[in-house]
Design a protein around this motif. Structure first.
Motif, PDB file in Angstrom:
ATOM      1  N   MET A   1       0.845  -1.187   0.000  1.00  0.00           N
ATOM      2  CA  MET A   1       0.000   0.000   0.000  1.00  0.00           C
ATOM      3  C   MET A   1       0.883   1.240   0.000  1.00  0.00           C
ATOM      4  SD  MET A   1      -3.418  -0.500   0.256  1.00  0.00           S
ATOM      5  CE  MET A   1      -4.681  -1.569   0.976  1.00  0.00           C
TER       6      MET A   1
ATOM      7  N   GLY B   1      -5.446  -0.969  -2.569  1.00  0.00           N
ATOM      8  CA  GLY B   1      -6.337  -2.119  -2.676  1.00  0.00           C
ATOM      9  C   GLY B   1      -6.743  -2.438  -4.099  1.00  0.00           C
ATOM     10  N   ASN B   2      -6.357  -1.620  -5.048  1.00  0.00           N
ATOM     11  CA  ASN B   2      -6.654  -1.853  -6.466  1.00  0.00           C
ATOM     12  C   ASN B   2      -5.664  -2.857  -7.049  1.00  0.00           C
ATOM     13  OD1 ASN B   2      -4.933   0.342  -5.785  1.00  0.00           O
ATOM     14  ND2 ASN B   2      -4.983   1.141  -7.857  1.00  0.00           N
TER      15      ASN B   2
ATOM     16  N   TYR C   1     -10.167  -8.781 -10.685  1.00  0.00           N
ATOM     17  CA  TYR C   1     -10.387  -8.947  -9.247  1.00  0.00           C
ATOM     18  C   TYR C   1     -10.951 -10.342  -8.989  1.00  0.00           C
ATOM     19  CZ  TYR C   1      -9.604  -3.954  -8.662  1.00  0.00           C
ATOM     20  OH  TYR C   1      -9.032  -2.702  -8.640  1.00  0.00           O
TER      21      TYR C   1
ATOM     22  N   ARG D   1     -11.898  -4.203  -3.348  1.00  0.00           N
ATOM     23  CA  ARG D   1     -11.955  -3.823  -1.943  1.00  0.00           C
ATOM     24  C   ARG D   1     -10.953  -2.691  -1.741  1.00  0.00           C
ATOM     25  NH1 ARG D   1     -15.872  -6.320  -2.342  1.00  0.00           N
ATOM     26  NH2 ARG D   1     -16.677  -8.056  -1.092  1.00  0.00           N
ATOM     27  N   LEU D   2     -11.403  -1.473  -1.960  1.00  0.00           N
ATOM     28  CA  LEU D   2     -10.513  -0.323  -1.911  1.00  0.00           C
ATOM     29  C   LEU D   2     -10.496   0.297  -0.525  1.00  0.00           C
ATOM     30  CD1 LEU D   2     -11.431   1.396  -5.306  1.00  0.00           C
ATOM     31  CD2 LEU D   2      -9.761  -0.408  -4.855  1.00  0.00           C
ATOM     32  N   ASP D   3      -9.329   0.764  -0.115  1.00  0.00           N
ATOM     33  CA  ASP D   3      -9.147   1.382   1.193  1.00  0.00           C
ATOM     34  C   ASP D   3      -9.170   2.900   1.002  1.00  0.00           C
ATOM     35  OD1 ASP D   3      -8.321   2.381   3.623  1.00  0.00           O
ATOM     36  OD2 ASP D   3      -6.722   0.903   3.902  1.00  0.00           O
TER      37      ASP D   3
END
Length: 286
Positions: free
Chosen positions: A158, A180-181, A186, A192-194
């Motif tokens: 990250m 999260g990309n 996927y 599931r992006l932060d």
């Protein structure tokens, strides 16, 4: 800011997008039909556009496809820039910098961080000397796409606010953060992006660079809008604007004249791209 950076088409497109709080489609093209369809979509939607190529397009077409796209972009009635995505080979970056690119992604993310930063700074300078804007990837986004190194065997990292500062120091103009990309597809759970992490990244960037979204395959419109509202300006897309083209090609090949197959394929690109330009808010901006 260097004088050429105020007039560089790519940077002007991204500055306007960030100021207007909309996203600009940066679409991968694989052939001349897709290039033509993307430009026609931009003209129809009255939207800026970024046409992207993976490095293999330089090798396979010996630069011909890039030159054709650049000529078409120059003659378009809306702002269009030509960008090289994920240039991971230093020899390839050197070749690309002699082609009519407005921007090149200097992607050294497959190296350890210090080496990534060192090489990024070197190639940013090389591109800037030729009045070409640059993009880089702090952290590491998982996965791979056509002709792009698959990082599945490497640890995903990250992006941290500290890395944002370090990469801005290289002179890069745009950053593609990892939050999260993933490149490619996927898993069954979907994206599931932060967004908390992204907001920290955006705060650290503080308007000094434009922020880029990689890994949009399978995105729903609401998630895309959420990313743009969070502060993304450049939206990398592949299948989102090409799926209908390929479905048409696979189901219709051999069932109609080749010329009609090509013409209808172009229309599929136009229709789907206009849809996503409207979703991203860039339609009607030029």
């Amino acid at each position: 800011m260097a004088d050429w950076k105020t007039t560089n088409t790519h940077l002007r497109i991204l500055r306007d997008a960030e100021g207007g709080r909309y996203g600009v489609i940066a679409a991968i093209a694989y052939n001349i039909e897709q290039v033509h369809g993307l430009i026609k979509a931009a003209s129809t939607a009255r939207s800026p556009l970024i046409i992207q190529f993976f490095p293999w397009a330089i090798d396979v077409f010996d630069g011909l496809l890039i030159r054709a796209a650049a000529a078409a972009a120059k003659n378009a009635d809306v702002p269009i820039s030509i960008h090289l995505d994920h240039a991971q080979s230093e020899d390839l970056i050197r070749r690309a910098a002699d082609l009519p690119f407005d921007s090149i992604m200097v992607d050294m993310s497959h190296n350890e961080k210090e080496e990534n930063l060192r090489k990024t700074a070197h190639w940013v300078q090389h591109c800037n000397e030729r009045q070409i804007a640059t993009e880089a990837e702090p952290g590491r986004i998982e996965g791979g796409e056509d002709g792009v190194m698959d990082t599945a065997g490497l640890e995903a990292c990250m992006t941290t606010p500290e890395e944002v500062d370090e990469f801005i120091a290289t002179g890069v103009d745009a950053l593609a953060p990892a939050f999260g990309n993933v490149h490619g597809e996927y898993g069954p759970q979907g994206p599931r992006l932060d967004f908390g992490s992204f907001q920290n990244i955006r705060s650290s960037a503080n308007g000094r660079v434009r922020l880029v979204l990689h890994g949009t395959n399978g995105f729903e419109p609401e998630l895309m809008k959420q990313c743009i509202a969070a502060g993304v300006s450049k939206i990398n897309v592949n299948r989102l604007v090409l799926d209908d083209y390929y479905e048409h090609l696979y189901t219709s090949a051999g069932k109609m004249p080749h010329t009609k197959l090509i013409e209808e394929g172009i229309d599929k690109v136009v229709q789907l791209t206009v849809k996503w330009m409207e979703i991203c808010g860039s339609a009607g901006k030029v």
